[in-house]
Design a protein around this motif. Sequence first.
Motif, mmCIF file in Angstrom:
data_model
loop_
_atom_site.group_PDB
_atom_site.id
_atom_site.type_symbol
_atom_site.label_atom_id
_atom_site.label_comp_id
_atom_site.label_asym_id
_atom_site.label_seq_id
_atom_site.Cartn_x
_atom_site.Cartn_y
_atom_site.Cartn_z
ATOM 1 N N ALA A 58 0.849 -1.112 0.042
ATOM 2 C CA ALA A 58 -0.047 0.066 -0.064
ATOM 3 C C ALA A 58 0.751 1.390 -0.069
ATOM 4 O O ALA A 58 0.487 2.351 -0.826
ATOM 5 N N LEU A 59 1.861 1.425 0.964
ATOM 6 C CA LEU A 59 2.742 2.567 1.097
ATOM 7 C C LEU A 59 3.381 2.792 -0.257
ATOM 8 O O LEU A 59 3.471 3.962 -0.712
ATOM 9 N N LYS A 60 4.169 1.783 -0.678
ATOM 10 C CA LYS A 60 4.966 1.840 -1.844
ATOM 11 C C LYS A 60 4.229 2.025 -3.125
ATOM 12 O O LYS A 60 4.685 2.851 -4.128
ATOM 13 N N SER A 61 2.803 1.636 -3.247
ATOM 14 C CA SER A 61 2.103 2.013 -4.044
ATOM 15 C C SER A 61 1.735 3.293 -4.321
ATOM 16 O O SER A 61 1.827 3.912 -5.532
ATOM 17 N N VAL A 62 1.488 4.163 -3.268
ATOM 18 C CA VAL A 62 1.439 5.409 -3.253
ATOM 19 C C VAL A 62 2.597 6.307 -3.570
ATOM 20 O O VAL A 62 2.527 7.189 -4.410
ATOM 21 N N PHE A 66 2.731 8.536 -7.245
ATOM 22 C CA PHE A 66 2.610 9.915 -7.386
ATOM 23 C C PHE A 66 3.811 10.585 -6.962
ATOM 24 O O PHE A 66 3.963 11.763 -7.304
ATOM 25 N N PHE A 67 4.978 9.803 -6.404
ATOM 26 C CA PHE A 67 6.238 10.681 -6.153
ATOM 27 C C PHE A 67 7.496 10.108 -6.657
ATOM 28 O O PHE A 67 8.443 10.764 -6.654
ATOM 29 N N ARG A 68 7.431 8.822 -7.066
ATOM 30 C CA ARG A 68 8.618 8.296 -7.699
ATOM 31 C C ARG A 68 8.405 7.422 -8.934
ATOM 32 O O ARG A 68 7.399 6.860 -8.944
ATOM 33 N N SER A 69 9.364 7.745 -9.993
ATOM 34 C CA SER A 69 9.055 6.629 -11.180
ATOM 35 C C SER A 69 8.908 5.193 -10.662
ATOM 36 O O SER A 69 9.865 4.637 -9.817
ATOM 37 N N THR A 70 8.084 4.304 -11.459
ATOM 38 C CA THR A 70 8.128 2.954 -10.934
ATOM 39 C C THR A 70 9.318 2.342 -11.582
ATOM 40 O O THR A 70 10.165 2.999 -12.480
ATOM 41 N N LYS A 71 9.497 1.009 -11.127
ATOM 42 C CA LYS A 71 10.826 0.403 -11.457
ATOM 43 C C LYS A 71 10.818 -0.214 -13.004
ATOM 44 O O LYS A 71 11.762 -0.017 -13.762
ATOM 45 N N LEU A 104 -3.553 4.313 -8.721
ATOM 46 C CA LEU A 104 -2.377 3.551 -7.976
ATOM 47 C C LEU A 104 -2.026 2.384 -8.572
ATOM 48 O O LEU A 104 -2.818 1.688 -9.295
ATOM 49 N N LEU A 105 -0.648 2.197 -8.804
ATOM 50 C CA LEU A 105 0.138 1.226 -9.463
ATOM 51 C C LEU A 105 -0.206 -0.259 -8.869
ATOM 52 O O LEU A 105 -0.299 -0.361 -7.709
ATOM 53 N N GLY A 106 -0.589 -1.043 -9.868
ATOM 54 C CA GLY A 106 -0.640 -2.529 -9.591
ATOM 55 C C GLY A 106 0.565 -3.124 -10.117
ATOM 56 O O GLY A 106 1.744 -2.827 -9.673
#
Length: 252
Positions: A58-62, A66-71, A104-106
């Motif tokens: 949950a936290l990393k998804s946020v 919204f704050f950091r590029s995904t892997k 939110l990222l899945g």
Amino acid sequence: MPIILHPKYKEQQKAILQLVKTFFNEGDLIVKGSRNTIKSNVLGKEKVNIKYFKKPGALKSVIYSFFRSTKAKRSFDYANYLLENNIPTPFPIAYIEERNAFGLLGDSYYVCEQIDYDFTIRELIHDPLFPERNIILEDFAEFTFNMHEARVNFLDHSPGNTLVTKRGESNYDFYLIDLNRMKFQNLSIEARMDNFKKMWLSRTMVKVIAKKYAELSGQPEEKLLSILLEKTIQFKRKITKKKWLKRQIKRK
């Protein structure tokens, strides 16, 4: 399923999305991790790798939403930066991110060219009798020097993350993989030597690397040898201590 494509592959969007949709049922398994899985498959007549990044908590998804590029995005962007600066890496084809109605990222995926390599630096490190070992180490030192000159601080510069292909007699090409942890910055000579510490070099290998890097950088060989040896020993001690502490905890 949003997809970002390299312009070279814009006509193959549908085929790429199909590979992602059938990821868990098709393709050949390369790596199965707790959070990431890599498979190979075929796109047209080309072999490709697909790296799956499991949905974050949950936290990393946020954070990733919204704050950091995904892997996946970082892998794609960093690969493009490397190639633009003549640092070989498997060609970036696309990245795909699944998001819910709230953004939110899945799950996410990174698709790239598959390199049919001969070995990784890991095999070289663990085999003192590896053919042309010193030649490869010198070439690897030059490869890393060029990476540093391009302002790349590869935080996962470890033995398994450089693929090696032999190109003719005593000629080798290197490819960086597992790209999502990098910084782009000017590197001091100490920071450059620190970047080698995860390679788990022996004293003999440290001497070869330091000598070649000194030739390329114009720095005194004795200085580089001293710094690199200290960084390597400190890292080995740190990892050895961690492993010892884990064993003690398990015994309790």
